[in-house]
Design an enzyme around this catalytic site. Structure first.
Site, PDB file in Angstrom:
ATOM      1  N   LEU A  15      -1.839   5.008  16.668  1.00  0.00           N
ATOM      2  CA  LEU A  15      -2.274   3.685  17.118  1.00  0.00           C
ATOM      3  C   LEU A  15      -1.120   2.953  17.784  1.00  0.00           C
ATOM      4  O   LEU A  15       0.021   3.040  17.330  1.00  0.00           O
ATOM      5  CB  LEU A  15      -2.728   2.850  15.917  1.00  0.00           C
ATOM      6  CG  LEU A  15      -3.998   3.307  15.209  1.00  0.00           C
ATOM      7  CD1 LEU A  15      -4.091   2.674  13.828  1.00  0.00           C
ATOM      8  CD2 LEU A  15      -5.221   2.936  16.035  1.00  0.00           C
ATOM      9  N   LYS A  65      -4.343  -1.490   7.276  1.00  0.00           N
ATOM     10  CA  LYS A  65      -3.643  -0.288   7.727  1.00  0.00           C
ATOM     11  C   LYS A  65      -2.906   0.295   6.528  1.00  0.00           C
ATOM     12  O   LYS A  65      -1.940  -0.283   6.038  1.00  0.00           O
ATOM     13  CB  LYS A  65      -2.664  -0.612   8.862  1.00  0.00           C
ATOM     14  CG  LYS A  65      -2.044   0.643   9.449  1.00  0.00           C
ATOM     15  CD  LYS A  65      -1.351   0.353  10.757  1.00  0.00           C
ATOM     16  CE  LYS A  65      -0.985   1.617  11.509  1.00  0.00           C
ATOM     17  NZ  LYS A  65      -0.116   2.531  10.806  1.00  0.00           N
ATOM     18  N   CYS A  88      39.019  -7.093 -14.488  1.00  0.00           N
ATOM     19  CA  CYS A  88      38.161  -8.062 -13.811  1.00  0.00           C
ATOM     20  C   CYS A  88      38.736  -8.421 -12.439  1.00  0.00           C
ATOM     21  O   CYS A  88      39.908  -8.797 -12.349  1.00  0.00           O
ATOM     22  CB  CYS A  88      38.040  -9.307 -14.688  1.00  0.00           C
ATOM     23  SG  CYS A  88      37.257 -10.685 -13.845  1.00  0.00           S
ATOM     24  N   CYS A 109      33.699  -8.871 -18.160  1.00  0.00           N
ATOM     25  CA  CYS A 109      35.089  -9.328 -18.198  1.00  0.00           C
ATOM     26  C   CYS A 109      35.373  -9.759 -19.636  1.00  0.00           C
ATOM     27  O   CYS A 109      34.565 -10.460 -20.248  1.00  0.00           O
ATOM     28  CB  CYS A 109      35.248 -10.507 -17.234  1.00  0.00           C
ATOM     29  SG  CYS A 109      36.773 -11.424 -17.490  1.00  0.00           S
TER      30      CYS A 109
HETATM   31  S1  IVH Z   1      -7.300   4.995  12.711  1.00  0.00           S
HETATM   32  C1  IVH Z   1      -7.792   6.678  16.454  1.00  0.00           C
HETATM   33  N1  IVH Z   1      -7.285   3.389  10.642  1.00  0.00           N
HETATM   34  O1  IVH Z   1      -2.028   4.918  10.978  1.00  0.00           O
HETATM   35  C2  IVH Z   1      -7.186   5.939  15.400  1.00  0.00           C
HETATM   36  N2  IVH Z   1      -5.398   4.761  11.020  1.00  0.00           N
HETATM   37  O2  IVH Z   1      -0.591   4.736  13.516  1.00  0.00           O
HETATM   38  C3  IVH Z   1      -6.451   6.770  14.455  1.00  0.00           C
HETATM   39  N3  IVH Z   1      -3.660   4.520   9.341  1.00  0.00           N
HETATM   40  O3  IVH Z   1      -2.062   8.323  11.691  1.00  0.00           O
HETATM   41  C4  IVH Z   1      -6.187   6.218  13.191  1.00  0.00           C
HETATM   42  N4  IVH Z   1      -4.707   3.027   8.105  1.00  0.00           N
HETATM   43  O4  IVH Z   1      -2.319   7.624   9.264  1.00  0.00           O
HETATM   44  C5  IVH Z   1      -6.600   4.315  11.340  1.00  0.00           C
HETATM   45  N5  IVH Z   1      -7.421   1.957   8.831  1.00  0.00           N
HETATM   46  C6  IVH Z   1      -6.760   2.864   9.532  1.00  0.00           C
HETATM   47  C7  IVH Z   1      -5.492   3.323   9.141  1.00  0.00           C
HETATM   48  C8  IVH Z   1      -4.838   4.268   9.917  1.00  0.00           C
HETATM   49  C9  IVH Z   1      -3.605   3.764   8.231  1.00  0.00           C
HETATM   50  C10 IVH Z   1      -2.587   5.412   9.801  1.00  0.00           C
HETATM   51  C11 IVH Z   1      -3.051   6.811  10.119  1.00  0.00           C
HETATM   52  C12 IVH Z   1      -2.625   7.060  11.540  1.00  0.00           C
HETATM   53  C13 IVH Z   1      -1.612   5.993  11.778  1.00  0.00           C
HETATM   54  C14 IVH Z   1      -1.618   5.597  13.232  1.00  0.00           C
END
Ligand code: IVH
Length: 717
Positions: free
Chosen positions: A80, A113, A408, A468
């Site tokens: 991403l 995320k 010390c 100390c």
């Molecule tokens: S979608 C096409 N959704 O972030 C999109 N990724 O920077 C692909 N990740 O390799 C990933 N939470 O390991 C997606 N809610 C989420 C995510 C997520 C963590 C991680 C994943 C990916 C990385 C990309």
């Protein structure tokens, strides 16, 4: 059991696995589950030929791998692009809208995320056949035997009355370890002198790549779905549709996902997740926004290895890489020398960090940080920064281990070391200093004149620290004691900050606490000093003058007796009513008091027996007028007998204010919830304390109910 019953039993166990590991909502007690599992094992033992690969008993493969086979993903596992600000997010929306000019309103799926390791799980006709790491996005490693050990990943998709099991389905998502499981894992690792992980992400990724699945099985790994790859026979139109259907088939999905339809709702989502980040049970490093509709996704397309229809909005980093510039030992007011790393300043968790405590000698030995080392530091929320990892690979060849000082650094006196096993527990769970008598380890009260011995039940592992040996002649100990003495909860002297104290100690105006009250005699000299105007000196002297009349509890607290904080000081003041009686209290009387154990009692006795204390008090007490304690009638202390806990963010009162208020009305205020707690006053975002209070069935009130509570506290017992 016939083969049909065997199938049914497997399905039943799968269903319970799903309830337990995915829904977090088991519907049978563990014992009953164990019973079913035992039946399964027994049947399989007697009919080994009938054992199917998808049986719940087959989660842990028996044969360790020698290496992992590589596997080419049918569809690339994309990454991403990131944004860090609303402006950058706006640019993302402009780019998206450029590609779908004819559509004004579209749905966006917001997701946390996850900070774990991405994997792809392949189900053929509903059976889990492969688990592959992301690798470089094109080629990953086949870690199927390890994936099978993860209890929240179904071995077989749950049957559904509305959705056909797809012929081929590649579910993608994140393998992670929850914060709680991570703490537990690391505490155990530390206890057993095993490898300690830097963070849950490393622990998850490392666990996935264990060659022996039996090791992976012991790691508390979980999984959450965040997308899919190649699919055949799975009819879905949008991400929200996908998540709903996949969840019905038994795959874990994130209940924090939310569908919105504009950018400002995305930003609201970001803020709300950021605000609750601490309470989310797993690590997240931002949120992800994805255009929901697959047809729109197709129109928007990709750039190289990331989709144009999705973006990660990152939180301020909680971890950062920096360099140790020096390591020195800071001396606190109790004389303890704390190793502190001075760092090349770096932004982490939204603030610039340039110092980082290394806590104690044990931690120093464990991490072995050296000047010039590259380190990962972490600062989550309001937590003080920690060094989580020293990058040994980048270490300079000539780097030197930190030498533990034998004298010390401030006054040159010898340093004494208290070892890990210096404290023990004897009967009634009381703590005492450990002594060795002949070959037998016993405990005494830490008072030479009043030697009492106890057989030890257990030795407490206290981290080793060095001290100390000089007590109050050490300028750093003196400075620390003075800073505590003038602090807000003690004498509360305004205008006497750390820097001024350092100057006044250096110039010899202050040699102990009593000298503060003699500063008036040096008024002219003080006014001449750089940076001290006439006005500020007048204000300072007025504040000192005012502080001479002091409450007994504040006086006790100001002395900095080890482990005698605000609550204990108040306790002592209320029990003894005058200072002389506190000074002369016997050990036996002290331990009779509420909340005073033998260790604190010993600290109090030791403090008042010390010749330095006697000499200090003979100079200090004549300077003060200790306010008489007003004995309150029952009517004035309507909350007597109440043990109250405050939690969460309070809107109308500051926490100190409310605490003071409650104590004045006779209540005791404690920081942790227990069975003894009478009432919990919960503000916004109250977390674990509120949960515990709920679990224990304790009365909970919010701020709005506070006045009602005061009007008739008896109703709330
Ligand atoms: S979608 C096409 N959704 O972030 C999109 N990724 O920077 C692909 N990740 O390799 C990933 N939470 O390991 C997606 N809610 C989420 C995510 C997520 C963590 C991680 C994943 C990916 C990385 C990309």
């Amino acid at each position: 059991m016939n083969s049909e019953e065997y199938e049914n039993l497997k399905n039943l166990i799968r269903k319970h696995d799903y309830n337990y590991y995915v829904q977090d909502d088991p519907d049978i007690p563990d014992s009953e589950y164990d019973n079913l599992f035992q039946q399964l094992l027994k049947f399989e033992k007697n009919h080994p030929k009938l054992i199917s690969q998808d049986s719940p008993s087959q989660r842990v493969g028996i044969i360790p791998e020698s290496s992992f086979a590589s596997f080419t993903h049918k569809k690339q596992m994309l990454s991403l692009a990131n944004v860090f600000s609303p402006d950058e997010l706006n640019d993302f929306f402009i780019r998206v809208k450029k590609r779908i000019v004819d559509i004004e309103k579209f749905d966006i799926l917001c997701e946390p995320k996850m900070d774990g390791a991405a994997v792809s799980l392949i189900y053929e006709n509903g059976i889990l056949v492969k688990g592959i790491t992301r690798g470089d996005g094109s080629i990953g490693e086949d870690v199927t035997s390890n994936i099978k050990t993860i209890k929240s990943i179904p071995q077989k998709l749950l049957p559904s009355s509305t959705i056909n099991i797809p012929r081929y389905l590649e579910v993608r998502g994140e393998v992670y370890i929850s914060k709680k499981d991570f703490d537990y894992l690391n505490t155990n690792a530390m206890k057993n002198s095993e490898k300690v992980f830097a963070n849950p992400r490393n622990a998850a990724a490392g666990s996935l790549r264990q060659l022996d699945p039996a090791i992976t099985a012991k790691r508390p790994l979980s999984f959450i779905t965040h997308g899919f790859g190649e699919c055949e026979g799975f009819d879905v139109e949008s991400l929200s549709d996908f998540f709903e259907k996949i969840s019905q088939l038994g795959m874990p999905t994130n209940n924090l996902n939310k569908l919105v339809d504009n950018m400002s709702s995305c930003l609201e989502y970001y803020e709300s997740i950021l605000k609750t980040r601490e309470k989310i049970p797993f690590d997240i490093d931002g949120v992800v926004y994805k255009i929901n509709d697959f047809k729109l996704q197709e129109r928007i397309g990709f750039i190289s290895r990331s989709p144009r229809w999705a973006i990660a909005h990152k939180f301020p980093a909680e971890e950062a890489l920096t360099i140790i510039e020096s390591i020195n030992f800071q001396i606190g007011r109790t004389g303890v020398l704390t190793p502190v790393a001075r760092l090349k300043p770096v932004k982490v968790g939204g603030v610039i960090v340039s110092n980082c405590t290394l806590h104690n000698i044990d931690e120093l030995i464990r991490l072995d940080p050296r000047v010039g080392d590259q380190v990962i530091i972490r600062r989550a929320g309001d937590v003080i920064p920690q060094i989580v990892k020293v990058n040994i690979l980048e270490r300079k060849k000539n780097s030197l281990k930190v030498t533990i000082p034998s004298s010390c650094p401030s006054c040159g006196s010898d340093v004494i070391q208290e070892n890990a096993s210096d404290w023990g527990v004897y009967d009634n769970k009381k703590q005492a200093k450990v002594k060795t008598f002949g070959s037998k380890i016993e405990a005494n009260y830490f008072i030479e004149s009043d030697l009492e011995r106890f057989e030890l039940k257990e030795i407490i592992n206290k981290a080793a620290f060095i001290k100390c040996s000089s007590d109050f002649t050490c300028p750093e100990i003196l400075k620390g004691s003075l800073i505590h003495f003038v602090s807000r909860k003690a004498f509360d002297i305004e205008g006497l900050g750390q820097e001024i104290i350092t100057t006044l100690v250096k110039l010899g105006f202050i040699k102990d606490q009593s000298d503060i009250f003699k500063l008036l005699n040096h008024k002219d000299e003080l006014e001449q000093l750089d940076g001290f105007g006439k006005k500020s000196i007048n204000n300072l002297l007025a504040s000192i003058q005012e502080s001479r009349s002091v409450d007994l509890s504040r006086l006790i607290y100001s002395l900095g007796i080890p482990e005698v904080g605000e609550a204990t000081s108040r306790n002592l003041a209320n029990a003894y009513l005058n200072f002389e009686k506190v000074q002369n209290a016997s050990f036996k009387d002290l331990v009779e008091l509420d909340d005073i154990g033998s260790k604190v009692a010993a600290n109090i006795i030791n403090y008042f027996q010390d010749s330095h204390t006697t000499s200090l008090l003979s100079k200090l007490l004549p300077e003060l007028s200790v306010n008489k304690i007003k004995l309150l009638s029952r009517k004035e202390t309507p909350l007597k007998g109440f043990l109250i806990v405050l939690t969460g963010k309070l809107a109308k009162y500051s926490r100190d204010e409310l605490k003071e208020n409650l104590i004045n009305l006779g209540a005791k205020v404690s920081s942790s919830v227990s069975k003894k707690t009478t009432i919990v006053i919960a503000g916004e975002n109250a977390g674990s304390k509120l949960k515990k209070a709920n679990d224990l069935g304790i009365n909970i009130i919010d701020e709005d109910n506070y006045t009602n509570f005061l009007n008739d506290p008896s109703k709330y017992i």
